[in-house]
Design a protein around this motif. Structure first.
Motif, PDB file in Angstrom:
ATOM      1  N   GLU A 129      12.594  -1.301  42.730  1.00 18.68           N
ATOM      2  CA  GLU A 129      12.142   0.079  42.573  1.00 18.68           C
ATOM      3  C   GLU A 129      10.738   0.166  41.987  1.00 18.68           C
ATOM      4  O   GLU A 129      10.086   1.214  42.091  1.00 18.68           O
ATOM      5  N   SER A 170      12.530  -3.661  49.557  1.00 13.56           N
ATOM      6  CA  SER A 170      13.408  -2.488  49.655  1.00 13.56           C
ATOM      7  C   SER A 170      14.778  -2.835  50.233  1.00 13.56           C
ATOM      8  O   SER A 170      15.689  -1.986  50.200  1.00 13.56           O
ATOM      9  N   GLN A 212       6.860  -2.052  49.911  1.00 17.07           N
ATOM     10  CA  GLN A 212       8.319  -1.996  49.841  1.00 17.07           C
ATOM     11  C   GLN A 212       8.984  -2.651  51.053  1.00 17.07           C
ATOM     12  O   GLN A 212      10.009  -3.326  50.926  1.00 17.07           O
ATOM     13  N   HIS A 227       5.198  -1.466  44.592  1.00 16.80           N
ATOM     14  CA  HIS A 227       4.350  -0.395  45.120  1.00 16.80           C
ATOM     15  C   HIS A 227       4.868   0.056  46.489  1.00 16.80           C
ATOM     16  O   HIS A 227       5.290  -0.780  47.308  1.00 16.80           O
ATOM     17  N   PRO A 228       4.852   1.361  46.771  1.00 13.70           N
ATOM     18  CA  PRO A 228       5.372   1.860  48.059  1.00 13.70           C
ATOM     19  C   PRO A 228       4.776   1.168  49.280  1.00 13.70           C
ATOM     20  O   PRO A 228       5.461   0.994  50.297  1.00 13.70           O
TER      21      PRO A 228
END
Length: 519
Positions: A168, A160, A175, A171-172
């Motif tokens: 983007e 991130s 990040q 996977h969250p």
């Protein structure tokens, strides 16, 4: 799994699964054995369906240049996506069916290693252009390579920290997570991004092709490993090359474990053949991809020591000193070439953010927490943290015990290394399905009984179905879990028992009923 008898799939259990001199002399390729074309075609259709369904149900892009708009976008939304998911599972079912049929032929000595290799090629070929399946980890790999390419420390910041199509799609969960991989893999990831640029689809394909080199190394090492360790080459290839775990996870994912086990397998073979320094070098390179390979390194030292003369501890010292030297040169060289530091050591705990019951220590912690929660609300982490610490301590004990038991070297040292690698997966804070390939890469070269192979079949099916095609875990969808367990039991039984559901008997009775009624 088919109730239909065929010369291609019906096993003859009078045959043993261990190797024979004739198998080894011919490399497992005997004349006059036709290829199991129907089985190969069945698996290829399944693989193709996995790819087609994956375009809507897999680890798709946030902004897809091909599926984001237009008629094909229907695969990504609503009922179209439901159809895509169904196509993925249909493809997986056909692939498993073909793998079990192939395994029956291998155990009955009707399919040789040549047949298994052709099946592997046919089943893997569609995967080369597939979107990530049952995971999104490849986007994390690319994000970490992009960080290194921009001069940022992938062991200090997460993807991130940058913007663009690659970050983007990470996977969250990952990040902001630093990379937990070794310097060699960071160099590989950096090279892939440098070659493919910001074209994320091309980057995924290039990464898959690079990691596929690990599978090629493993396949090339298996004949020699089988010769030393007493297995059968067709069985070994069937276990680790044609397996749905390889097709779906290692290649379809793709996962860097594929590169790690390939380097480790070749390194182990070289050590068995007396080229100990080269073997330690490749095993060190495997550890520079993923730290898990380090569990096998102490056992390779015993292989080196076994070829020396003198008392045990004298031989050990004469082996461990140069082995440490080789490790330092290789690992240090990878670190310098990748231009990264040793921060990856602190990143090894990153997967522990995932909590699921596939990991034995985590499952125990969850169970204890659930019991205590009956008497009042409590935080799960103290329980899981404690059992994970105990699991790590148990792993150290098992490592030391097996390492000492392997002091005579030889095949037993490799067998114990494979056991420790399996324990490393099962006792790790988190067990992801593809971790089970660590120990199997070496263990496949030993002799296997049909029953033991049936357990591998069942476990492989259950582990793939532990996640949804988009990479999210499915382990707490209990009806789905029940279906997965049923499929695993059916698949395992189908390898060793013809028609485990008794369908042929039911069909036979139905066909005889009209005849009986006319009498």
């Amino acid at each position: 799994m088919s109730p239909t008898v065929s010369t291609e799939s019906a096993p003859d259990w009078s045959e043993r699964t261990d190797n024979t001199t004739a198998d080894l002399a011919s490399g497992g390729r005997r004349a006059g054995r036709p290829l199991p074309l129907r089985t190969i075609a069945l698996g290829a259709i399944g693989s193709a369906l996995l790819v087609v369904g994956g375009f809507g149900a897999g680890g798709t892009l946030v902004h897809d240049p091909f599926l984001g708009s237009g008629p094909l976008s229907v695969l990504r939304y609503g009922h179209g996506q439901d159809v895509a998911v169904a196509v993925v599972y249909l493809g997986f079912a056909l692939l498993v069916w073909a793998w079990v049929r192939l395994g029956r032929g291998v155990l009955a000595h009707l399919v040789t290693s040549r047949g298994v290799l052709w099946a592997t090629v046919a089943w893997l070929a569609p995967m080369l252009i597939a979107p990530p399946l049952f995971t999104r980890d490849v986007y994390s790999y690319l994000g970490q390579g992009l960080l290194a390419l921009h001069g940022l420390d992938p062991y200090g910041v997460g993807p991130s920290a940058l913007t663009g199509p690659i970050p983007e799609n990470v996977h969250p969960t990952w990040q902001t997570t630093p990379a937990p991989y070794g310097p060699l893999f960071m160099g590989v990831a950096k090279g892939v991004v440098l070659l493919a640029g910001h074209d994320i689809i091309a980057s995924v394909i290039v990464m898959r092709l690079v990691l596929l080199g690990g599978l090629v190394m493993l396949v090339c090492a298996l004949p020699g490993l089988v010769r030393h360790l007493g297995g059968r080459l067709p069985v070994a290839l069937w276990l680790v090359a044609a397996s749905p775990m390889t097709v779906v996870h290692l290649v379809g994912g793709p996962h860097n474990d594929m590169l790690m086990i390939g380097l480790l397998a070749v390194g182990t073979l070289l050590a068995l053949e007396g080229r100990s320094a080269a073997g330690i070098a490749l095993a060190s390179a495997a550890m520079a991809v993923k730290a898990t390979a380090g569990l096998a390194l102490p056992f390779l030292v015993w292989l080196w020591a076994a070829r020396l003369t003198g008392p045990l501890w004298q031989r050990f010292v004469r082996a461990v000193v140069p082995a440490l030297g080789v490790f330092t040169v290789v690992f240090g060289g990878c670190t310098l070439l990748a231009k990264v530091g040793l921060g990856w050591l602190s990143g090894l705990s990153a997967p522990g953010m995932i909590v699921n019951y596939l990991s034995a220590p985590t499952a125990v912690g969850q169970a204890v927490h659930s019991l205590v929660s009956l008497f009042g609300e409590t935080n799960i982490w103290p329980f899981v943290g404690t059992t994970r610490t105990l699991g790590s301590a148990l792993l150290v004990v098992l490592l030391v015990w097996h390492w000492w038991q392997a002091r005579e070297g030889g095949p037993d040292a490799v067998r114990r290394a494979a056991i420790v690698l399996c324990c490393g997966a099962l006792l790790s804070p988190v067990l992801l399905p593809w971790y089970t390939t660590w120990g199997l890469a070496l263990g496949a070269a030993f002799a296997w009984t049909p029953r033991a192979l049936s357990y591998v079949v069942g476990a492989s099916i259950a582990l793939v179905l532990a996640y949804y095609p988009d990479g999210e875990q499915a382990m707490y969808n209990w009806p789905f879990v029940a279906v997965g367990i049923g499929a695993a039991l059916l698949g395992g039984l189908s390898l060793v028992r013809f028609d485990p559901l008794g369908l042929s008997e039911v069909v036979g009775r139905a066909s005889r009923a009209p005849l009986a009624s006319r009498r």
